[in-house]
Design a protein around this motif. Structure first.
Motif, mmCIF file in Angstrom:
data_model
loop_
_atom_site.group_PDB
_atom_site.id
_atom_site.type_symbol
_atom_site.label_atom_id
_atom_site.label_comp_id
_atom_site.label_asym_id
_atom_site.label_seq_id
_atom_site.Cartn_x
_atom_site.Cartn_y
_atom_site.Cartn_z
ATOM 1 N N CYS A 3 0.809 -1.217 0.000
ATOM 2 C CA CYS A 3 0.000 0.000 0.000
ATOM 3 C C CYS A 3 0.845 1.270 0.000
ATOM 4 C CB CYS A 3 -0.961 0.000 1.175
ATOM 5 S SG CYS A 3 -0.222 -0.458 2.733
ATOM 6 N N LEU A 4 2.115 1.179 0.330
ATOM 7 C CA LEU A 4 2.969 2.370 0.326
ATOM 8 C C LEU A 4 3.268 2.873 -1.085
ATOM 9 C CD1 LEU A 4 5.637 1.942 3.123
ATOM 10 C CD2 LEU A 4 3.882 3.676 2.923
ATOM 11 N N PRO A 9 4.329 8.467 -3.511
ATOM 12 C CA PRO A 9 4.388 9.511 -4.550
ATOM 13 C C PRO A 9 3.668 10.798 -4.166
ATOM 14 C CG PRO A 9 3.916 7.406 -5.548
ATOM 15 C CD PRO A 9 3.848 7.211 -4.066
ATOM 16 N N VAL A 10 2.738 10.741 -3.220
ATOM 17 C CA VAL A 10 2.048 11.946 -2.764
ATOM 18 C C VAL A 10 3.038 12.916 -2.134
ATOM 19 C CG1 VAL A 10 0.316 12.773 -1.115
ATOM 20 C CG2 VAL A 10 -0.137 10.747 -2.474
ATOM 21 N N PRO A 42 -5.236 0.951 4.226
ATOM 22 C CA PRO A 42 -3.881 0.399 4.305
ATOM 23 C C PRO A 42 -3.600 -0.185 5.692
ATOM 24 C CG PRO A 42 -3.802 2.768 4.406
ATOM 25 C CD PRO A 42 -5.224 2.392 4.136
ATOM 26 N N CYS A 43 -2.617 -1.056 5.731
ATOM 27 C CA CYS A 43 -2.268 -1.668 7.004
ATOM 28 C C CYS A 43 -1.720 -0.609 7.965
ATOM 29 C CB CYS A 43 -1.252 -2.774 6.790
ATOM 30 S SG CYS A 43 0.305 -2.239 6.078
ATOM 31 N N THR A 44 -1.691 -0.947 9.212
ATOM 32 C CA THR A 44 -1.280 0.000 10.246
ATOM 33 C C THR A 44 0.174 0.418 10.067
ATOM 34 O OG1 THR A 44 -2.812 -1.088 11.735
ATOM 35 C CG2 THR A 44 -1.189 0.372 12.732
ATOM 36 N N ILE A 45 1.029 -0.516 9.686
ATOM 37 C CA ILE A 45 2.446 -0.209 9.520
ATOM 38 C C ILE A 45 2.640 0.789 8.386
ATOM 39 C CG2 ILE A 45 4.686 -1.176 8.895
ATOM 40 C CD1 ILE A 45 3.811 -3.736 10.325
ATOM 41 N N PHE A 50 3.921 6.242 6.583
ATOM 42 C CA PHE A 50 3.577 7.421 5.795
ATOM 43 C C PHE A 50 3.394 8.648 6.687
ATOM 44 C CE2 PHE A 50 0.421 10.273 3.948
ATOM 45 C CZ PHE A 50 1.095 10.637 2.799
ATOM 46 N N LEU A 51 2.697 8.507 7.797
ATOM 47 C CA LEU A 51 2.490 9.641 8.696
ATOM 48 C C LEU A 51 3.807 10.123 9.296
ATOM 49 C CD1 LEU A 51 -0.827 8.655 10.466
ATOM 50 C CD2 LEU A 51 -0.458 10.409 8.722
#
Length: 87
Positions: A3-4, A9-10, A42-45, A50-51
């Motif tokens: 999911c990353l 890219p954002v 997306p998964c928690t990891i 990302f955050l």
């Protein structure tokens, strides 16, 4: 970590040179992230990675943070050029 590939890219999308467009750009990016998180879940990891990357970019004031403009960092040189608005 699949999911990353849709989230990282954002962080690379540059802010517009025209300061008048910064609010609409931040709203678009915020709605994109919110819709991505609600639709793809997306998964928690991946969400935490990302955050953390978003926090580090915004905290360091590199100039690519889409949430706000750091008061320390100067505006781009082309932001004062009236010819940029017409392009």
């Amino acid at each position: 970590m699949y999911c990353l590939q849709w989230l990282l890219p954002v962080l690379l999308i540059p802010k517009p040179l025209n300061p008048a467009l910064w609010f609409s750009h931040s709203m678009f990016m915020g709605f994109y992230l919110l819709s991505f998180l609600l639709e793809r879940k997306p998964c928690t990891i991946c969400a935490l990675v990302f955050l953390a990357a978003l926090f580090l970019i915004c905290y360091s004031c590199w100039g690519n943070c889409f949430l706000y403009h750091c008061s320390d960092s100067p505006l781009p040189e082309l932001a004062h050029d009236p010819g940029v608005v017409g392009t």
